[in-house]
Write a protein that holds these residues in place. Structure first.
Motif, PDB file in Angstrom:
ATOM      1  N   ALA A 234       0.830  -1.209   0.000  1.00 19.74           N
ATOM      2  CA  ALA A 234       0.000   0.000   0.000  1.00 19.74           C
ATOM      3  C   ALA A 234       0.868   1.263   0.000  1.00 19.74           C
ATOM      4  O   ALA A 234       0.524   2.263  -0.639  1.00 19.74           O
ATOM      5  N   LEU A 235       2.006   1.212   0.696  1.00 19.86           N
ATOM      6  CA  LEU A 235       2.917   2.371   0.721  1.00 19.86           C
ATOM      7  C   LEU A 235       3.528   2.614  -0.662  1.00 19.86           C
ATOM      8  O   LEU A 235       3.633   3.755  -1.108  1.00 19.86           O
ATOM      9  N   VAL A 236       3.932   1.522  -1.328  1.00 19.89           N
ATOM     10  CA  VAL A 236       4.496   1.650  -2.683  1.00 19.89           C
ATOM     11  C   VAL A 236       3.448   2.272  -3.607  1.00 19.89           C
ATOM     12  O   VAL A 236       3.725   3.189  -4.378  1.00 19.89           O
ATOM     13  N   ARG A 237       2.225   1.776  -3.475  1.00 21.80           N
ATOM     14  CA  ARG A 237       1.128   2.248  -4.332  1.00 21.80           C
ATOM     15  C   ARG A 237       0.824   3.728  -4.048  1.00 21.80           C
ATOM     16  O   ARG A 237       0.656   4.526  -4.968  1.00 21.80           O
ATOM     17  N   TRP A 238       0.780   4.078  -2.768  1.00 19.40           N
ATOM     18  CA  TRP A 238       0.506   5.468  -2.368  1.00 19.40           C
ATOM     19  C   TRP A 238       1.598   6.392  -2.924  1.00 19.40           C
ATOM     20  O   TRP A 238       1.319   7.475  -3.444  1.00 19.40           O
ATOM     21  N   TYR A 433       0.626  -8.609  -5.983  1.00 20.05           N
ATOM     22  CA  TYR A 433       0.396  -7.449  -6.844  1.00 20.05           C
ATOM     23  C   TYR A 433      -0.567  -6.461  -6.202  1.00 20.05           C
ATOM     24  O   TYR A 433      -1.304  -5.766  -6.878  1.00 20.05           O
ATOM     25  N   GLY A 434      -0.561  -6.417  -4.864  1.00 23.39           N
ATOM     26  CA  GLY A 434      -1.472  -5.525  -4.157  1.00 23.39           C
ATOM     27  C   GLY A 434      -1.220  -4.065  -4.472  1.00 23.39           C
ATOM     28  O   GLY A 434      -2.043  -3.206  -4.163  1.00 23.39           O
ATOM     29  N   ASP A 435      -0.034  -3.761  -5.079  1.00 21.65           N
ATOM     30  CA  ASP A 435       0.239  -2.356  -5.428  1.00 21.65           C
ATOM     31  C   ASP A 435      -0.339  -2.004  -6.790  1.00 21.65           C
ATOM     32  O   ASP A 435      -0.149  -0.907  -7.285  1.00 21.65           O
ATOM     33  N   MET A 436      -1.035  -2.959  -7.446  1.00 22.85           N
ATOM     34  CA  MET A 436      -1.554  -2.697  -8.800  1.00 22.85           C
ATOM     35  C   MET A 436      -3.064  -2.857  -8.868  1.00 22.85           C
ATOM     36  O   MET A 436      -3.658  -3.583  -8.088  1.00 22.85           O
ATOM     37  N   ASP A 437      -3.639  -2.202  -9.883  1.00 21.13           N
ATOM     38  CA  ASP A 437      -5.026  -2.491 -10.250  1.00 21.13           C
ATOM     39  C   ASP A 437      -4.983  -3.718 -11.168  1.00 21.13           C
ATOM     40  O   ASP A 437      -4.014  -3.924 -11.877  1.00 21.13           O
ATOM     41  N   VAL A 438      -6.054  -4.507 -11.155  1.00 19.27           N
ATOM     42  CA  VAL A 438      -6.010  -5.766 -11.909  1.00 19.27           C
ATOM     43  C   VAL A 438      -7.149  -5.850 -12.914  1.00 19.27           C
ATOM     44  O   VAL A 438      -8.298  -5.550 -12.603  1.00 19.27           O
ATOM     45  N   SER A 439      -6.810  -6.249 -14.155  1.00 23.59           N
ATOM     46  CA  SER A 439      -7.828  -6.592 -15.163  1.00 23.59           C
ATOM     47  C   SER A 439      -7.614  -8.045 -15.558  1.00 23.59           C
ATOM     48  O   SER A 439      -6.475  -8.497 -15.642  1.00 23.59           O
ATOM     49  N   ALA A 652      -8.693  -8.947   5.369  1.00 28.18           N
ATOM     50  CA  ALA A 652      -8.783  -7.993   6.488  1.00 28.18           C
ATOM     51  C   ALA A 652      -7.515  -7.140   6.554  1.00 28.18           C
ATOM     52  O   ALA A 652      -7.569  -5.929   6.813  1.00 28.18           O
ATOM     53  N   ALA A 653      -6.359  -7.767   6.308  1.00 29.22           N
ATOM     54  CA  ALA A 653      -5.084  -7.031   6.343  1.00 29.22           C
ATOM     55  C   ALA A 653      -5.050  -5.980   5.237  1.00 29.22           C
ATOM     56  O   ALA A 653      -4.555  -4.871   5.433  1.00 29.22           O
ATOM     57  N   ARG A 654      -5.619  -6.333   4.081  1.00 24.82           N
ATOM     58  CA  ARG A 654      -5.635  -5.361   2.984  1.00 24.82           C
ATOM     59  C   ARG A 654      -6.498  -4.144   3.368  1.00 24.82           C
ATOM     60  O   ARG A 654      -6.102  -2.996   3.144  1.00 24.82           O
ATOM     61  N   GLN A 658      -5.242  -0.208   3.990  1.00 23.63           N
ATOM     62  CA  GLN A 658      -5.829   0.925   3.263  1.00 23.63           C
ATOM     63  C   GLN A 658      -6.279   2.016   4.242  1.00 23.63           C
ATOM     64  O   GLN A 658      -6.065   3.210   4.022  1.00 23.63           O
ATOM     65  N   LEU A 659      -6.877   1.572   5.347  1.00 20.37           N
ATOM     66  CA  LEU A 659      -7.344   2.493   6.385  1.00 20.37           C
ATOM     67  C   LEU A 659      -6.167   3.259   6.997  1.00 20.37           C
ATOM     68  O   LEU A 659      -6.240   4.481   7.223  1.00 20.37           O
TER      69      LEU A 659
END
Length: 694
Positions: A234-238, A433-439, A652-654, A658-659
């Motif tokens: 989440a930090l990488v994504r932010w 790949y939690g730092d990405m949007d997925v299609s 839940a961790a995800r 985010q929170l």
């Protein structure tokens, strides 16, 4: 900098009592280099030490603890015989049995007449009770109270349970009281202990529940690890979201020309994915999107349309593949469509040298190349674009995150699209790949033939299969013949493939080729090319052909020892056929006896061609450790969490991560400071560099 509170846990593992330099090396191989790695080395079971009142009451086959008197020693008369110590109590006799004991060491350790406490597995031999190599023995008056329940751990050759347990207990003693990084209300609702208490329960269990993956102690620790993983992503994504991007929205003219040149219309899944991609590219932040598509679901066309969106604005795009053969294949399949749209496409691989390479670099810098297709060669420093707006990376798990960033650094606010043909289960998509949007491309383009899959025993059917090949070859079909992965050993793999190549050549003549991992790249490419161009009818291979080769005339895939392959691998291999208009067949030859898991894998292959169903089944059969393991580098390895068991905790961790980012993105508040410690504890240090120091 790593917080000071963690220093004791990141000391070398060899500094623990009971290990020293020699055993330290073995412990490092087993668990890892630091003290903390032993805390993550979880018990695999329990020994229940039953305290027994007398020899007569000791049950056969149980681990027991007894108090007895040493009555006599019987050293072995021959070297390979056991050393026996006769012991008695008021109810009878028993023997302690030792093998390979040198000198009179036991005589001094257990003198005749001494009362001792002894613990180990009791068994009867010729009607007499004995304990072979007791786990513990010592004078009764000095004996420490033995733990009634003792954890057992996975071991490695040369490292015995006793020194390992001693070291783990010492590691536990070094574990500090940590600031609480979990939300207090959530901890209370789950009924979980605090961190140190959970660790102590795991390594000093009293019941099975204490080491159970769903028990409070293990679940708490698993959630810590999953939260560290999700927070790092989440930090990488932010951070990515804060980097200025650029709005890239083409006018559609080039895409319209390509759509008109395509012999089919795009599937619903392709159109949905493109809508996501165009929306991302039109935003002022950088796109970071993962495109998951099964073998043959049409990812390359989606990538081309995305690249044309960039080219329409006057910018450039790059498509990077992990191997030269795959890069050339992408270039060959895209060239006619690029020509139809009047787009200038070029290729750059490690094979390009001298003047030819320089010419490509000059055209790239001047903007005469719109789309560059290539391998790792694109990363090199002297490769410069006039204006790179979109980077497409194929088979992401073959590249690290840093390489992804290296390519993005070659332009201004570069959008990144990552593609993979290895369908990944939803839970693992989150962890990796939690730092990405997925299609997801979950439909096959029209015209793709289903592949008929047959599962058959090699002993009865191998000859029949070989004798059916000449007829298939006369009908213009081409055949892949894959030999197994044997014990991860290249030499044995090679022997299996070489033998099969020789027997098929004897029967079919010299139009049988061979590729394997020991060949040089250019040699391998030459054989693959000969097969693709029809100079060879049969290609015998080890698993090097797994990813990406496209030969529409190949309609038969034979896999020997199919029971030795993982599901994902079998699915990838089957995807090499069924790419043309002809009906295709995949023959899975297995050796008996078949284990339960192997049978389930082969049945799944026979029953479905859907890569996403196969990926979920693979996760269920192998467990995450394997699916995330060596074969798919780039995916994280969990020590305490098991995503097949802890899937709900992962979700839940995800949400929690985010929170946290929404409320305290710099991790500056008290919980944020504690979470920094958590990130360092699970060695997610890379994420911390995105924060202001604090």
């Amino acid at each position: 900098m790593r917080p000071e509170i963690l220093f004791p846990l990141f000391a070398p593992i060899s500094s623990l009592p009971g290990l020293g330099p020699r055993l330290g090396k073995l412990a490092e191989r087993l668990a890892g280099p630091h003290v903390v790695d032993l805390l993550w080395h979880k018990p695999s079971g329990l020994i229940d030490r039953m305290a027994v009142g007398s020899i007569a009451e000791a049950p056969d086959g149980r681990v027991v603890t007894l108090t007895v008197r040493v009555d006599g020693h019987a050293p072995p008369v021959q070297a390979n015989r056991p050393y026996r110590i006769r012991c008695t109590d008021h109810t009878g006799m028993m023997d302690l049995v030792f093998f390979h004991v040198k000198g009179d060491w036991l005589g001094k350790k257990l003198p005749v007449g001494q009362k001792i406490t002894v613990s180990g597995k009791a068994e009867r031999f010729n009607g007499q009770l004995q304990i072979v190599h007791p786990d513990y023995y010592g004078p009764a008056e000095d004996s420490p109270p033995l733990a009634k329940v003792e954890p057992t751990y996975p071991l490695t050759g040369g490292l015995n349970p006793k020194p390992l347990r001693t070291a783990i207990q010492a590691a536990l003693a070094r574990a500090p009281d940590m600031p609480e990084w979990q939300d207090a209300a959530w901890l209370k609702r789950q009924g979980w202990p605090e961190w140190k208490s959970a660790l102590t329960t795991l390594h000093c269990p009293e019941t099975e529940r204490d080491i159970d993956p769903n028990g409070p102690a293990r679940a708490r620790l698993a959630f810590d690890e999953l939260l560290a993983n999700q927070l790092a992503l989440a930090l990488v994504r932010w951070h990515q979201r804060r980097l200025s991007g650029r709005e890239v929205t083409g006018d559609g003219r080039l895409r319209a020309k390509v759509a008109a040149a395509l012999p089919y219309t795009l599937t619903g899944a392709q159109q949905r994915s493109l809508a996501d991609i165009y929306a991302d590219m039109g935003q002022p932040v950088r796109m970071l999107r993962l495109l998951q598509g099964d073998v043959g679901s049409g990812k390359t066309v989606v990538a081309l349309m995305a690249m044309l969106n960039a080219v329409e604005t006057g910018a450039q795009a790059a498509l990077m593949a992990p191997t030269e053969i795959l890069a050339r294949q992408h270039a060959d399949s895209l060239a006619p469509l690029a020509d139809a749209a009047g787009v200038r496409l070029a290729i750059l691989t490690g094979r390009d040298k001298g003047k030819a390479r320089q010419a490509v670099l000059d055209r790239l810098l001047s903007g005469e190349i719109d789309i560059l297709v290539g391998t790792h060669a694109i990363f090199q420093e002297d490769v410069a674009f006039r204006d790179l707006a979109l980077a497409v990376i194929d088979e992401q798990h073959k590249f690290g995150v840093h390489q992804r960033l290296q390519l993005a650094a070659k332009g201004r606010g570069v959008d990144t699209l990552v593609m993979t043909a290895t369908p990944i289960p939803r839970t693992l998509t989150l962890t990796a790949y939690g730092d990405m949007d997925v299609s997801r491309l979950d439909e096959k383009p029209p015209g793709r033939q289903p592949v008929k899959t047959l599962v058959m025993p090699a002993a009865e059917k191998l000859d029949e299969v070989v004798h059916s090949l000449p007829r298939a070859i006369r009908n213009g079909q081409r055949i892949y013949w894959v030999c197994p992965l044997v014990e991860e050993s290249e030499t044995v793999d090679l022997a299996a493939a070489t033998f099969r190549h020789a027997t098929l050549r004897e029967f079919l003549g010299d139009r049988v080729g061979l590729v394997h991992g020991k060949m040089k790249g250019a040699e391998k490419d030459a054989v693959m090319a000969a097969f693709a161009e029809g100079q060879l009818d049969v290609l015998v291979a080890t698993t090097v052909i797994e990813v990406g080769v496209n030969v529409p005339e190949a309609t038969i895939m034979v896999i020997e020892h199919a029971e030795r392959f993982g599901l994902a691998q079998l699915h990838q291999l089957r995807g090499r056929v069924g790419r043309g208009t002809g009906a295709s067949t995949c023959l899975l030859l297995y050796e008996r006896p078949l284990g339960e898991t192997a049978r389930a894998r082969l049945e799944t292959m026979r029953d479905t061609e859907d890569g996403f169903i196969i990926a979920e089944k693979d996760l269920e059969l192998r467990g995450a450790g394997e699916v995330l393991g060596t074969r798919q580098s780039g995916l994280p390895e969990f020590r305490l969490a098991d995503v097949t068991v802890h899937g709900e905790l992962l979700a839940a961790a995800r949400d929690d991560a985010q929170l946290i980012i929404d409320r305290d993105p710099e991790l500056e508040k008290p919980r944020g400071q504690a979470l920094r410690v958590l990130l360092y504890l699970f060695e997610r240090d890379a994420a911390v560099k995105y924060l202001r120091s604090g």
